[in-house]
Enzyme design. Structure first.
Site, PDB file in Angstrom:
ATOM      1  N   HIS A   1      66.349  47.735  16.164  1.00 20.22           N
ATOM      2  CA  HIS A   1      66.538  49.131  15.765  1.00 20.22           C
ATOM      3  C   HIS A   1      67.484  49.183  14.561  1.00 20.22           C
ATOM      4  O   HIS A   1      68.511  48.502  14.551  1.00 20.22           O
ATOM      5  CB  HIS A   1      67.120  49.933  16.937  1.00 20.22           C
ATOM      6  CG  HIS A   1      67.247  51.393  16.623  1.00 20.22           C
ATOM      7  ND1 HIS A   1      66.164  52.237  16.613  1.00 20.22           N
ATOM      8  CD2 HIS A   1      68.320  52.143  16.274  1.00 20.22           C
ATOM      9  CE1 HIS A   1      66.573  53.452  16.273  1.00 20.22           C
ATOM     10  NE2 HIS A   1      67.875  53.421  16.062  1.00 20.22           N
TER      11      HIS A   1
ATOM     12  N   ASN B   1      58.973  42.956   9.836  1.00 24.06           N
ATOM     13  CA  ASN B   1      59.664  42.142  10.852  1.00 24.06           C
ATOM     14  C   ASN B   1      58.708  41.132  11.484  1.00 24.06           C
ATOM     15  O   ASN B   1      59.092  39.991  11.750  1.00 24.06           O
ATOM     16  CB  ASN B   1      60.312  43.022  11.913  1.00 24.06           C
ATOM     17  CG  ASN B   1      61.634  43.589  11.440  1.00 24.06           C
ATOM     18  OD1 ASN B   1      62.643  42.894  11.396  1.00 24.06           O
ATOM     19  ND2 ASN B   1      61.629  44.845  11.024  1.00 24.06           N
TER      20      ASN B   1
ATOM     21  N   ILE C   1      58.184  52.443  25.923  1.00 24.55           N
ATOM     22  CA  ILE C   1      57.531  51.538  26.875  1.00 24.55           C
ATOM     23  C   ILE C   1      57.717  52.148  28.268  1.00 24.55           C
ATOM     24  O   ILE C   1      58.824  52.527  28.642  1.00 24.55           O
ATOM     25  CB  ILE C   1      58.207  50.150  26.805  1.00 24.55           C
ATOM     26  CG1 ILE C   1      58.102  49.550  25.395  1.00 24.55           C
ATOM     27  CG2 ILE C   1      57.646  49.207  27.846  1.00 24.55           C
ATOM     28  CD1 ILE C   1      56.733  49.157  24.952  1.00 24.55           C
TER      29      ILE C   1
ATOM     30  N   ASN D   1      63.735  44.570  21.421  1.00 21.29           N
ATOM     31  CA  ASN D   1      63.466  45.530  20.354  1.00 21.29           C
ATOM     32  C   ASN D   1      64.497  45.361  19.246  1.00 21.29           C
ATOM     33  O   ASN D   1      65.612  44.892  19.493  1.00 21.29           O
ATOM     34  CB  ASN D   1      63.553  46.954  20.919  1.00 21.29           C
ATOM     35  CG  ASN D   1      63.239  48.020  19.881  1.00 21.29           C
ATOM     36  OD1 ASN D   1      62.309  47.881  19.093  1.00 21.29           O
ATOM     37  ND2 ASN D   1      64.024  49.089  19.867  1.00 21.29           N
TER      38      ASN D   1
ATOM     39  N   LYS E   1      49.146  57.013  29.923  1.00 22.57           N
ATOM     40  CA  LYS E   1      49.939  55.920  29.352  1.00 22.57           C
ATOM     41  C   LYS E   1      49.819  54.677  30.222  1.00 22.57           C
ATOM     42  O   LYS E   1      49.790  53.550  29.718  1.00 22.57           O
ATOM     43  CB  LYS E   1      51.401  56.366  29.247  1.00 22.57           C
ATOM     44  CG  LYS E   1      52.261  55.385  28.504  1.00 22.57           C
ATOM     45  CD  LYS E   1      53.481  56.055  27.920  1.00 22.57           C
ATOM     46  CE  LYS E   1      54.134  55.166  26.892  1.00 22.57           C
ATOM     47  NZ  LYS E   1      55.179  55.840  26.156  1.00 22.57           N
TER      48      LYS E   1
ATOM     49  N   MET F   1      56.652  52.327  17.538  1.00 26.65           N
ATOM     50  CA  MET F   1      57.313  53.633  17.641  1.00 26.65           C
ATOM     51  C   MET F   1      56.825  54.421  18.857  1.00 26.65           C
ATOM     52  O   MET F   1      56.396  55.569  18.758  1.00 26.65           O
ATOM     53  CB  MET F   1      57.086  54.424  16.357  1.00 26.65           C
ATOM     54  CG  MET F   1      57.583  53.701  15.109  1.00 26.65           C
ATOM     55  SD  MET F   1      59.304  53.148  15.188  1.00 26.65           S
ATOM     56  CE  MET F   1      60.113  54.656  14.698  1.00 26.65           C
TER      57      MET F   1
HETATM   58  C1  GAR Z   1      62.248  48.630  11.332  1.00 26.52           C
HETATM   59  O1  GAR Z   1      63.287  49.107  10.505  1.00 26.52           O
HETATM   60  C2  GAR Z   1      62.625  48.758  12.792  1.00 26.52           C
HETATM   61  O2  GAR Z   1      63.972  48.509  13.043  1.00 26.52           O
HETATM   62  C3  GAR Z   1      62.285  50.203  13.053  1.00 26.52           C
HETATM   63  O3  GAR Z   1      61.055  50.379  12.394  1.00 26.52           O
HETATM   64  C4  GAR Z   1      61.037  49.557  11.226  1.00 26.52           C
HETATM   65  C5  GAR Z   1      59.742  48.786  11.175  1.00 26.52           C
HETATM   66  O4  GAR Z   1      59.626  48.073   9.979  1.00 26.52           O
HETATM   67  N1  GAR Z   1      62.214  50.484  14.472  1.00 26.52           N
HETATM   68  C6  GAR Z   1      62.655  51.620  15.023  1.00 26.52           C
HETATM   69  O5  GAR Z   1      63.091  52.552  14.386  1.00 26.52           O
HETATM   70  C7  GAR Z   1      62.559  51.678  16.551  1.00 26.52           C
HETATM   71  N2  GAR Z   1      63.169  52.846  17.052  1.00 26.52           N
HETATM   72  P1  GAR Z   1      58.534  46.920   9.835  1.00 26.52           P
HETATM   73  O6  GAR Z   1      57.200  47.511  10.312  1.00 26.52           O
HETATM   74  O7  GAR Z   1      58.485  46.618   8.368  1.00 26.52           O
HETATM   75  O8  GAR Z   1      58.949  45.736  10.658  1.00 26.52           O
END
Ligand code: GAR
Length: 186
Positions: free
Chosen positions: A109, A14, A93, A107, A65, A90
């Site tokens: 998801h 992303n 925040i 974000n 944190k 992951m």
């Molecule tokens: C993505 O699918 C994103 O939506 C998910 O992690 C992946 C990261 O992929 N995020 C979550 O699950 C948040 N709860 P990437 O590192 O290739 O962008």
């Protein structure tokens, strides 16, 4: 251009899609910093290729944190970062970052929230047997994948083929995140 920081814990596909949209003049933003909590994450390699600075901090090396997020905020302020874009970050925040970037954290998801929040949303959707899942872009609050929804897109589950389903979701993520960010950073 709006100065942004991209937070990621993993592969960074992303991040890459956002950076490419910027390079192609499709997104009026500049990634000032990539922040990762995983010093071995592949996103670091991708960022270096694009000459984008990386802040890799191990949260376990901080007393709390709040201390960890305060260190991040210092780096963000140094680079005058205006918005935080979470892309596979992951980690929840906390109030410290939320207060510093109130209404300025988004974000993505891989599900149609509020269904299947948290880890492995794609696996959760497949295990539940849904036929349609999707992607959500939303503002971040204290919750896990909660917060006001900005954009959603549906993706069909490819029956019996997790890999194909994942590929379709990631493809949609890259399109939807770019579109949603275009609206935010006009
Ligand atoms: C993505 O699918 C994103 O939506 C998910 O992690 C992946 C990261 O992929 N995020 C979550 O699950 C948040 N709860 P990437 O590192 O290739 O962008």
């Amino acid at each position: 251009p709006t100065k942004i920081a991209v937070f990621a814990s993993g592969s960074g596909s992303n991040f890459q899609a956002i950076q490419e949209a910027i390079e192609h003049g499709e997104l009026n933003a500049k990634i000032e910093l990539v922040v990762t909590d995983k010093p071995g994450a592949f996103v670091i390699t991708r960022a270096k290729k694009s000459d984008i600075p990386v802040l890799a901090l191990n949260p376990r090396e901080f007393a709390s944190k709040a201390d960890y997020e305060t260190a991040i905020i210092e780096a963000l302020h140094e680079r005058e970062v205006e918005w935080i874009v979470l892309a596979g970050y992951m980690r929840l925040i906390s109030g410290v970052l939320l207060a510093a970037y109130s209404q300025r954290i988004v974000n993505i998801h891989p599900s149609l929230l509020p269904s299947f929040p948290g880890k492995d949303a794609i696996g959760q959707a497949i295990a539940h047997g849904v036929k349609i899942t999707g992607v959500t872009v939303h503002f971040v609050d204290e919750g896990m994948d909660t917060g006001p929804i900005i954009a959603q897109a549906a993706v069909a589950v490819v029956e019996g083929d997790r890999e194909a389903t994942e590929t379709a979701i990631h493809k949609e993520e890259h399109l939807l995140y770019t579109k949603a960010l275009q609206q935010l950073f006009k």
